[in-house]
Design a protein around this motif. Sequence first.
Motif, PDB file in Angstrom:
ATOM      1  N   PRO A 247       1.356   5.234  -4.551  1.00  0.00           N
ATOM      2  CA  PRO A 247       2.067   6.017  -5.581  1.00  0.00           C
ATOM      3  C   PRO A 247       1.496   5.845  -6.988  1.00  0.00           C
ATOM      4  O   PRO A 247       1.329   6.818  -7.723  1.00  0.00           O
ATOM      5  N   ILE A 248       1.147   4.596  -7.316  1.00  0.00           N
ATOM      6  CA  ILE A 248       0.643   4.352  -8.680  1.00  0.00           C
ATOM      7  C   ILE A 248      -0.706   5.035  -8.876  1.00  0.00           C
ATOM      8  O   ILE A 248      -0.930   5.731  -9.874  1.00  0.00           O
ATOM      9  N   LEU A 249      -1.615   4.840  -7.893  1.00  0.00           N
ATOM     10  CA  LEU A 249      -2.941   5.465  -8.020  1.00  0.00           C
ATOM     11  C   LEU A 249      -2.818   6.990  -7.998  1.00  0.00           C
ATOM     12  O   LEU A 249      -3.524   7.702  -8.736  1.00  0.00           O
TER      13      LEU A 249
ATOM     14  N   LYS B 198       0.850  -1.197   0.000  1.00  0.00           N
ATOM     15  CA  LYS B 198       0.000   0.000   0.000  1.00  0.00           C
ATOM     16  C   LYS B 198       0.884   1.246   0.000  1.00  0.00           C
ATOM     17  O   LYS B 198       0.606   2.216  -0.716  1.00  0.00           O
TER      18      LYS B 198
ATOM     19  N   LYS C  70      -4.154  16.120 -14.944  1.00  0.00           N
ATOM     20  CA  LYS C  70      -3.355  16.875 -15.905  1.00  0.00           C
ATOM     21  C   LYS C  70      -3.993  16.813 -17.296  1.00  0.00           C
ATOM     22  O   LYS C  70      -4.120  17.839 -17.991  1.00  0.00           O
ATOM     23  N   ILE C  71      -4.401  15.602 -17.664  1.00  0.00           N
ATOM     24  CA  ILE C  71      -5.017  15.432 -18.999  1.00  0.00           C
ATOM     25  C   ILE C  71      -6.331  16.213 -19.069  1.00  0.00           C
ATOM     26  O   ILE C  71      -6.616  16.885 -20.061  1.00  0.00           O
TER      27      ILE C  71
ATOM     28  N   TYR D  83       4.202   1.446  -0.917  1.00  0.00           N
ATOM     29  CA  TYR D  83       5.172   1.590  -2.025  1.00  0.00           C
ATOM     30  C   TYR D  83       4.597   1.277  -3.411  1.00  0.00           C
ATOM     31  O   TYR D  83       5.284   1.489  -4.407  1.00  0.00           O
ATOM     32  N   LEU D  84       3.378   0.744  -3.483  1.00  0.00           N
ATOM     33  CA  LEU D  84       2.860   0.397  -4.808  1.00  0.00           C
ATOM     34  C   LEU D  84       1.536   1.090  -5.123  1.00  0.00           C
ATOM     35  O   LEU D  84       1.469   1.907  -6.050  1.00  0.00           O
ATOM     36  N   TYR D  85       0.518   0.749  -4.314  1.00  0.00           N
ATOM     37  CA  TYR D  85      -0.824   1.216  -4.715  1.00  0.00           C
ATOM     38  C   TYR D  85      -0.972   2.731  -4.621  1.00  0.00           C
ATOM     39  O   TYR D  85      -1.458   3.372  -5.556  1.00  0.00           O
TER      40      TYR D  85
ATOM     41  N   GLN E 265      -5.477  19.675 -19.438  1.00  0.00           N
ATOM     42  CA  GLN E 265      -5.032  19.939 -20.815  1.00  0.00           C
ATOM     43  C   GLN E 265      -6.222  19.951 -21.774  1.00  0.00           C
ATOM     44  O   GLN E 265      -6.278  20.762 -22.700  1.00  0.00           O
TER      45      GLN E 265
ATOM     46  N   ALA F  24      -0.210   8.704  -9.080  1.00  0.00           N
ATOM     47  CA  ALA F  24       0.319   9.127 -10.394  1.00  0.00           C
ATOM     48  C   ALA F  24      -0.780   9.102 -11.447  1.00  0.00           C
ATOM     49  O   ALA F  24      -0.865  10.004 -12.297  1.00  0.00           O
ATOM     50  N   ILE F  25      -1.636   8.050 -11.366  1.00  0.00           N
ATOM     51  CA  ILE F  25      -2.727   7.954 -12.348  1.00  0.00           C
ATOM     52  C   ILE F  25      -3.698   9.135 -12.172  1.00  0.00           C
ATOM     53  O   ILE F  25      -4.109   9.770 -13.149  1.00  0.00           O
TER      54      ILE F  25
ATOM     55  N   ALA G  82      -3.031  12.018 -10.830  1.00  0.00           N
ATOM     56  CA  ALA G  82      -2.360  13.262 -11.253  1.00  0.00           C
ATOM     57  C   ALA G  82      -2.390  13.374 -12.767  1.00  0.00           C
ATOM     58  O   ALA G  82      -2.631  14.453 -13.314  1.00  0.00           O
ATOM     59  N   ARG G  83      -2.140  12.252 -13.451  1.00  0.00           N
ATOM     60  CA  ARG G  83      -2.146  12.280 -14.910  1.00  0.00           C
ATOM     61  C   ARG G  83      -3.550  12.599 -15.443  1.00  0.00           C
ATOM     62  O   ARG G  83      -3.713  13.390 -16.380  1.00  0.00           O
TER      63      ARG G  83
END
Lengths: 226, 260
Positions: free
Chosen positions: B29-31, B23, B40-41, B25-27, B44, B33-34, B36-37
């Motif tokens: 940060p990945i969630l 939770k 961002k999208i 170190y993986l979920y 944009q 980043a998703i 945030a992207r």
Amino acid sequence: MKLSPDETILWELGFVHLNLTIVTTWALMFVMVAGAALITRNLKSDIRISRWQCVLEIIVTGINSQIKEVGLDRPEKYISFIGTLFLFIAVANVSIILPWYHPPTGSLSTTTALAICVFMAVPFYGIGSEGFINYLKSYYQPTFIMLPFNLISEVSRTLALAIRLFGNMMSGGMVVAILITITPLIFPVIMNALGLLTGIVQAYIFSILATVYIAAAVKKPSITDK
Amino acid sequence: MQIDWFTVIAQIINFFILVWLLKRYLYQPILGAIDAREKKINGQIQDAEGKREDAQREKALYIEKNKLFDEQKQQHLNDLLDEIKAERKKRLDAVAGEAEMLRAEHKHALLTKQNDMLKEIAQKTQREVLQISRKTLKDLATVSLDEQMIAVFLKKLRTVQPEEKLQLIQAYQSAANPVRVQTAFNLDSDLQNEIKSEVDKILGASAEYLFRVSSQLTNGIELSLNGYKFSWTVSAYLDELQQEVSETIKQTSDAVAQQK
């Protein structure tokens, strides 16, 4: 011939002992956590990302969508438990391609531990979602006569989870071991490949059943509203 | 094949530790980043949408401005063409006027030249006629033309009208200058005395005289006193003669017309 890695004791002090199952689990945990930490150290939120980040995102979003498809509206709440269940079992099972490796999922103690975790997680999420009283009331559903059956169901499905995974993984190892003694050239490779498939399928089955059990305990707000 | 409860407990603990670690170190940060992207999208996309709307607005504005520019250009072109036409007409008119003026000037110059030539011819003719008359008179009657002209002048003085006589007297009385007598030829003293005596008779006094030869007079004699003039010249005589002939011709033609 040892049927379970539990039987390989590496260190012992009274009741406390370290067997191959625990050590292998630690090794797997280290690899998984270290790999995840390494990859997520430099995460990017741009359109262009690294390949490893892309792989992890595919895995995480895949698990998320599976949880959502089962009926849990907020998958990010359950992904830590269900995702770890799937990843641990999958990595443990897929690692059988390594020589002299014995999967910890081939130990009844490990599968029992995982089943107990699911057994504890169901009321944990159920109570967290519905409240303690409402969760207990669910055992009376549809009538109070169903209470013993519901209780039996809880225990039996936990047992089933543990035995199913253990049986499949242990039998896979057994079959490969027997085949090596009979036809050591090609068949063990085929069976190993089949073992990979079986391992992934078992990881999927285990985690999806856990998700179904949790989803059954957690009432969906939309259905409640109706 | 039996359950090792220590391993079960250890694996449960291991599993929960793994849940926490993954939770952490993986979920997450990945969630993250998703998310945030996605944000961002979305940003944009919204930005692109805004830019697209801006671009549409700019395009509409540009089309409108272009249309306006075309209209203004056409208007300016039309105005320019009108101005060119007007300027062309104005210049053509000016040139036509100038040409007309030049033509008139040329015509006037020609007429002037013609008149000068005619005048010169007339003067030449007079001189020739006088010369012939003088010679003829001298040859036939031993009388000079100059003397004859003076005789005619004196005769005219003697038969001067009373109004004219009065004017001459008034001019003499109001003048301080002498009586000027201009001739085209030199007068001898006898003729001068004759003229003096005739004028003195009219004036009833003995006046002072100034005799002068003038090149402007082709022939004849002119008496002038304080703006008053009394003269006899061949030109005047010929003009008078021409006028009389013209009147006679006119009367004759009128009579013929009445008879018809």
